[in-house]
Write a protein that holds these residues in place. Structure first.
Motif, PDB file in Angstrom:
ATOM      1  N   VAL A  88       0.869  -1.168   0.000  1.00  0.00           N
ATOM      2  CA  VAL A  88       0.000   0.000   0.000  1.00  0.00           C
ATOM      3  C   VAL A  88       0.911   1.224   0.000  1.00  0.00           C
ATOM      4  N   LEU A  89       0.702   2.098  -0.983  1.00  0.00           N
ATOM      5  CA  LEU A  89       1.485   3.333  -1.086  1.00  0.00           C
ATOM      6  C   LEU A  89       0.591   4.488  -0.659  1.00  0.00           C
ATOM      7  N   ILE A  90       1.058   5.292   0.279  1.00  0.00           N
ATOM      8  CA  ILE A  90       0.235   6.392   0.796  1.00  0.00           C
ATOM      9  C   ILE A  90       0.801   7.735   0.342  1.00  0.00           C
ATOM     10  N   ASP A  91      -0.031   8.473  -0.392  1.00  0.00           N
ATOM     11  CA  ASP A  91       0.320   9.841  -0.806  1.00  0.00           C
ATOM     12  C   ASP A  91      -0.203  10.799   0.260  1.00  0.00           C
ATOM     13  N   THR A  92       0.629  11.692   0.733  1.00  0.00           N
ATOM     14  CA  THR A  92       0.226  12.592   1.824  1.00  0.00           C
ATOM     15  C   THR A  92       0.230  14.051   1.358  1.00  0.00           C
ATOM     16  N   PRO A  93      -0.500  14.904   2.098  1.00  0.00           N
ATOM     17  CA  PRO A  93      -0.534  16.325   1.732  1.00  0.00           C
ATOM     18  C   PRO A  93       0.685  17.058   2.287  1.00  0.00           C
ATOM     19  N   PRO A  94       0.970  18.227   1.729  1.00  0.00           N
ATOM     20  CA  PRO A  94       1.990  19.085   2.359  1.00  0.00           C
ATOM     21  C   PRO A  94       1.354  19.769   3.566  1.00  0.00           C
ATOM     22  N   GLY A  95       2.123  20.001   4.590  1.00  0.00           N
ATOM     23  CA  GLY A  95       1.680  20.873   5.676  1.00  0.00           C
ATOM     24  C   GLY A  95       0.491  20.407   6.496  1.00  0.00           C
ATOM     25  N   HIS A  96       0.291  19.089   6.605  1.00  0.00           N
ATOM     26  CA  HIS A  96      -0.732  18.560   7.525  1.00  0.00           C
ATOM     27  C   HIS A  96      -0.009  17.621   8.488  1.00  0.00           C
ATOM     28  N   PRO A  97       0.597  18.155   9.552  1.00  0.00           N
ATOM     29  CA  PRO A  97       1.464  17.331  10.398  1.00  0.00           C
ATOM     30  C   PRO A  97       0.777  16.069  10.924  1.00  0.00           C
ATOM     31  N   LYS A  98      -0.526  16.146  11.240  1.00  0.00           N
ATOM     32  CA  LYS A  98      -1.202  14.979  11.819  1.00  0.00           C
ATOM     33  C   LYS A  98      -1.243  13.838  10.790  1.00  0.00           C
ATOM     34  N   VAL A  99      -1.638  14.176   9.568  1.00  0.00           N
ATOM     35  CA  VAL A  99      -1.718  13.150   8.527  1.00  0.00           C
ATOM     36  C   VAL A  99      -0.324  12.592   8.232  1.00  0.00           C
ATOM     37  N   ILE A 100       0.647  13.490   8.158  1.00  0.00           N
ATOM     38  CA  ILE A 100       2.016  13.058   7.864  1.00  0.00           C
ATOM     39  C   ILE A 100       2.508  12.114   8.978  1.00  0.00           C
ATOM     40  N   ASP A 101       2.246  12.477  10.236  1.00  0.00           N
ATOM     41  CA  ASP A 101       2.702  11.634  11.352  1.00  0.00           C
ATOM     42  C   ASP A 101       1.997  10.279  11.354  1.00  0.00           C
ATOM     43  N   GLU A 102       0.696  10.279  11.055  1.00  0.00           N
ATOM     44  CA  GLU A 102      -0.031   8.997  11.016  1.00  0.00           C
ATOM     45  C   GLU A 102       0.502   8.105   9.900  1.00  0.00           C
ATOM     46  N   ALA A 103       0.760   8.722   8.762  1.00  0.00           N
ATOM     47  CA  ALA A 103       1.282   7.932   7.636  1.00  0.00           C
ATOM     48  C   ALA A 103       2.646   7.347   8.005  1.00  0.00           C
ATOM     49  N   ILE A 104       3.490   8.174   8.624  1.00  0.00           N
ATOM     50  CA  ILE A 104       4.822   7.688   9.004  1.00  0.00           C
ATOM     51  C   ILE A 104       4.706   6.548  10.021  1.00  0.00           C
ATOM     52  N   ALA A 105       3.727   6.676  10.934  1.00  0.00           N
ATOM     53  CA  ALA A 105       3.544   5.624  11.949  1.00  0.00           C
ATOM     54  C   ALA A 105       3.151   4.293  11.305  1.00  0.00           C
ATOM     55  N   ALA A 106       2.507   4.351  10.143  1.00  0.00           N
ATOM     56  CA  ALA A 106       2.069   3.122   9.456  1.00  0.00           C
ATOM     57  C   ALA A 106       3.148   2.577   8.518  1.00  0.00           C
ATOM     58  N   ALA A 107       4.256   3.312   8.372  1.00  0.00           N
ATOM     59  CA  ALA A 107       5.189   3.031   7.270  1.00  0.00           C
ATOM     60  C   ALA A 107       6.171   1.905   7.553  1.00  0.00           C
ATOM     61  N   ASP A 108       6.358   1.066   6.551  1.00  0.00           N
ATOM     62  CA  ASP A 108       7.518   0.171   6.552  1.00  0.00           C
ATOM     63  C   ASP A 108       8.696   0.858   5.869  1.00  0.00           C
TER      64      ASP A 108
END
Ligand SMILES: Nc1ncnc2c1ncn2[C@@H]1O[C@H](COP(=O)(O)OP(=O)(O)OP(=O)(O)O)[C@@H](O)[C@H]1O
Ligand SMILES: [Mg+2]
Length: 197
Positions: free
Chosen positions: A82-102
């Protein structure tokens, strides 16, 4: 087991969506792939819809994860990646995506301002999460590009993909269609598979 690759850079316009779609396309020939569009701008969703309308559907689904799915990360899915594309400048979304990342991919142009934001974003990645910078929109003959690569490598600031993505009109024009498997993205996908499998 599904593996998750996330594309982050707090700065806008650094090639996150393009890299997500192009790497997903390259991977889709070899593995089962899904893309999650975690960006409220919906660029990846828009890309997929335009491609489908043009009769060239992308070779994977683009899904919009709700908050629960973002919090839990991909589970109960048959996809290999699963590849997750994230927005710029949304720290919460970016942090959640990173937490899910391999694996975290940090696309950045070679421009100093983009590299700075990329390094600031990289600083928020917890220790132990594999990550690497991906230089995009690179004019590989220029001093700016060579300086950027030398700076990142010599200072061991952050791991960097050996292959960079060239600044190419064909890549820019691929938005809204099924992209070719561009050579640079294919080489980066091979590097990824080498570290992830
Ligand atoms: N290798 C490339 N060569 C030429 N143009 C490119 C390349 N990569 C991306 N672009 C173009 O740069 C612009 C920004 O790319 P993209 O939308 O992928 O960035 P982004 O980081 O997802 O942006 P945002 O932060 O707004 O979500 C787009 O117009 C895209 O077509
Ligand atoms: Mg984007």
């Amino acid at each position: 087991m599904t593996k998750t690759i996330v594309f982050v850079n707090a700065k806008g316009g650094t090639g996150k969506t393009t890299s997500t779609i192009c790497i997903a396309t390259a991977l889709a020939g070899m593995r089962e792939v899904a893309v999650w569009d975690a960006d409220p701008q919906g660029s990846a969703t828009d890309w997929a819809e335009q491609a489908a309308d043009a009769g060239q559907p992308l070779p994977f689904n683009v899904e919009i994860p709700n908050e629960v799915r973002m919090k839990h990360g991909p589970r109960h899915t048959t996809a290999d990646y699963v590849l997750i594309d994230t927005p710029p400048g949304h720290p919460k979304v970016i942090d959640e995506a990173i937490a899910a990342a391999d694996f975290v991919i940090l696309p950045s142009s070679p421009a100093v301002i983009d590299l700075d934001r990329m390094l600031a974003t990289a600083a928020s990645i917890p220790a132990g999460v594999p990550h690497a910078a991906l230089i995009t929109r690179a004019n590989k003959q220029t001093v700016a590009y060579k300086t950027a690569v030398t700076f990142l490598r010599d200072n061991s600031v952050i791991p960097v993909f050996s292959n960079a993505i060239g600044d190419r009109q064909a890549i820019q024009n691929s938005f809204g269609s099924r992209p070719d498997i561009f050579y640079d993205y294919s080489a980066v996908t091979d590097e990824l598979l080498e570290v992830m499998e």
